[in-house]
Design an enzyme around this catalytic site. Structure first.
Site, short mmCIF file in Angstrom:
data_model
loop_
_atom_site.label_atom_id
_atom_site.label_comp_id
_atom_site.label_asym_id
_atom_site.label_seq_id
_atom_site.Cartn_x
_atom_site.Cartn_y
_atom_site.Cartn_z
CG ASP A 57 -10.77 50.82 9.39
OD1 ASP A 57 -10.27 51.65 10.09
OD2 ASP A 57 -11.04 50.91 8.22
CD GLU A 117 -6.40 61.48 5.84
OE1 GLU A 117 -5.63 61.57 6.72
OE2 GLU A 117 -7.05 60.51 5.72
CG HIS A 134 -4.86 58.41 14.60
ND1 HIS A 134 -6.00 58.19 13.98
CD2 HIS A 134 -3.98 58.49 13.43
CE1 HIS A 134 -6.01 58.00 12.78
NE2 HIS A 134 -4.62 58.06 12.33
CD GLU A 177 -4.22 56.63 9.01
OE1 GLU A 177 -4.78 56.10 8.12
OE2 GLU A 177 -4.89 57.10 9.66
CG ASP A 199 -8.67 62.63 7.91
OD1 ASP A 199 -9.36 63.25 7.00
OD2 ASP A 199 -8.48 61.40 8.12
CD1 TRP A 238 -19.25 60.99 10.06
CD2 TRP A 238 -17.85 59.30 9.21
NE1 TRP A 238 -18.33 60.34 11.23
CE2 TRP A 238 -17.72 59.29 10.39
CE3 TRP A 238 -16.94 58.23 8.38
CZ2 TRP A 238 -16.51 58.56 11.27
CZ3 TRP A 238 -16.18 57.65 9.06
CH2 TRP A 238 -15.88 57.55 10.33
CG ASN A 246 -14.67 50.17 9.61
OD1 ASN A 246 -15.03 49.41 10.45
ND2 ASN A 246 -13.94 51.24 10.30
NE ARG A 253 -5.97 61.62 12.43
CZ ARG A 253 -7.09 60.94 11.96
NH1 ARG A 253 -7.40 60.61 10.64
NH2 ARG A 253 -7.81 60.82 13.00
CG HIS A 256 -6.67 54.08 5.32
ND1 HIS A 256 -7.90 53.50 5.18
CD2 HIS A 256 -6.81 54.86 6.63
CE1 HIS A 256 -8.84 53.90 6.20
NE2 HIS A 256 -7.96 54.58 7.03
#
Ligand code: EZ4
Ligand code: CO
Length: 410
Positions: free
Chosen positions: A324, A244, A130, A347, A218, A410, A45, A155, A320
């Site tokens: 992306d 997470e 999500h 996920e 997360d 980030w 990504n 999540r 994961h």
């Protein structure tokens, strides 16, 4: 002559396909003399063209003429044989080759990929979706919508009041997609407000939705170790499936501090690219789930080794699976999930319709689980004509700063 003879297995063509059906994807397409085609995801990504160039300039010339059946030796050639090891660009490129070769070999055998790994350990793979919202009520509504759609695990992320843009929250009302602009979007971060909000969010979610749904969160590397320990402890009453990326894990020992204070299960590793990034975390049982997935960690060949190592320490997989990671990665991951004995969860953020059209696939969602298909290989193909209609668009992930301007994680 059979398609599986060494001569027929010779790689005669390898090409990199870059497409942007809503977001950028890089795909490696390998073809054998007998015309068997394998696909591997090579998407990193915000750094897509770095991997495309790595493949094009440094990998593809080495592939031509090799036996596609020599998956292990090819992996060792590109990893052990090379002086410059590891790193996300290299390991994503190696993963693309590896998955394309597993796809080819499974097609040669006429079997779904999970069968090549040792066969099914389970039917479907439990997935989590999500839910995000601008406040606690909106997030709770989103959790409800997920439960109604059949999800058993969700999540939950909530905007922090007073912060304009928070990780995980869509600004446009559309599905959340972090890489939004050609240059990184500048976002704000404030830990004290966040640490107050998150326990309130999960208290409300348990009141609204009960104890049957698995809830995840997360922290996206935003906390220091002691702050992460506080959050993990404050969340204990709500029995999360996991917390997470509670703190950055370059220093793996940071997790010793979190463990000392909390029994909230911890998940780490979507930005890792090798077993060495999580060796201490796993050996010391500092985490419960390893998130490292196929495309960013050297493919099936390496992640299989990682999962076996994790199993020795009762660490389970939780790959994961954001948007992306292309459907090619998802397809391969679902075959892996069907086999891996220490599976935890997968996920899954739904891809856009355009992405699903560019990458036809045979995995399906049912009753909170994703089921890989039965077609030979990993079951994901590419419509190259359609892919060509979506040219590359430069997009990078955002950055975060504190109110005083300090650059943050980030
Ligand atoms: O920010 O995939 O758990 N999922 C995540 C993702 C990541 C993106 C980065 O490429 O943290 O949303
Ligand atoms: Co994450």
């Amino acid at each position: 002559m059979t398609e599986g003879s060494p001569r027929d297995r010779e790689i005669v063509n390898a090409r990199v396909i870059v497409t942007c059906p809503g977001r950028n994807f890089v795909t490696l397409r390998i073809e054998t003399r007998a015309g068997i085609v394998g696909l591997g995801d090579a998407t990193l990504n915000g750094r897509e063209l770095a991997v495309a160039a790595y493949l094009q300039e440094h990998i593809v010339p080495n592939l031509i003429g090799r036996d596609a059946g020599r998956i292990e030796d090819t992996w060792q050639f590109f990893y052990r044989g090379a002086y410059w090891r590891r790193g996300p660009v290299t390991m994503t490129a190696i993963a693309a080759v590896d998955v394309a070769l597993w796809d080819i070999v499974a097609k040669l055998a006429g079997m779904p990929l999970y069968q090549m790994l040792g066969g099914r350990s389970r039917e479907g793979a439990l997935v989590y979706g999500h839910a995000n919202g601008r406040d606690i009520a909106e997030t709770s509504d989103e959790v409800r919508r997920h439960i109604e759609r059949g999800f058993r695990a969700v999540r939950a992320q909530c905007a922090v009041p007073g912060l304009e843009k928070t990780y995980g929250i869509s600004s446009s009302g559309k599905a959340y997609e972090p890489a939004e602009s050609a240059l990184p979007l500048e976002t704000q971060w404030s830990t004290p407000q966040y640490l107050r909000l998150v326990p309130e969010l999960f208290e409300r979610l348990r009141v609204d939705h009960g104890n049957d749904v698995e809830l995840l969160h997360d922290a996206h590397h935003r906390l220091t170790p002691i702050e992460a320990a506080r959050l993990a402890r404050d969340l204990e009453p709500y029995r999360l499936f996991w917390l997470e990326d509670a703190t950055p894990a370059e220093n793996q020992r940071a997790f010793e501090l979190i463990r000392r204070h909390s029994v909230t299960p911890l998940a780490v590793g979507e930005v890792f690219n090798s077993i060495w990034d999580c060796k201490h975390l796993i050996e010391q049982q500092l985490i419960d789930f390893i998130r490292t997935t196929i495309v960013h960690a050297g493919g099936i060949t390496h992640v299989r080794r990682l999962a076996d190592f994790a199993a020795l320490h009762q660490v389970r997989t939780g790959f994961h699976g954001a948007t992306d990671l292309s459907p090619v990665c998802m397809g391969a991951a679902l075959h892996f999930d069907a086999w891996v004995p220490n599976f935890g969860i997968q996920e899954w953020m739904l891809h856009s319709q355009e992405t699903d059209a560019v990458f036809p696939h045979d995995y399906v969602f049912r009753d909170g689980r994703l089921f890989c298909g039965e077609s030979p290989g990993h079951g994901v193909t590419i419509d190259e004509k359609l892919a060509a209609k979506f040219p590359y668009v430069p997009k990078q992930l955002p950055v975060a700063r504190l109110a005083d301007g300090t650059m943050w994680d980030w």
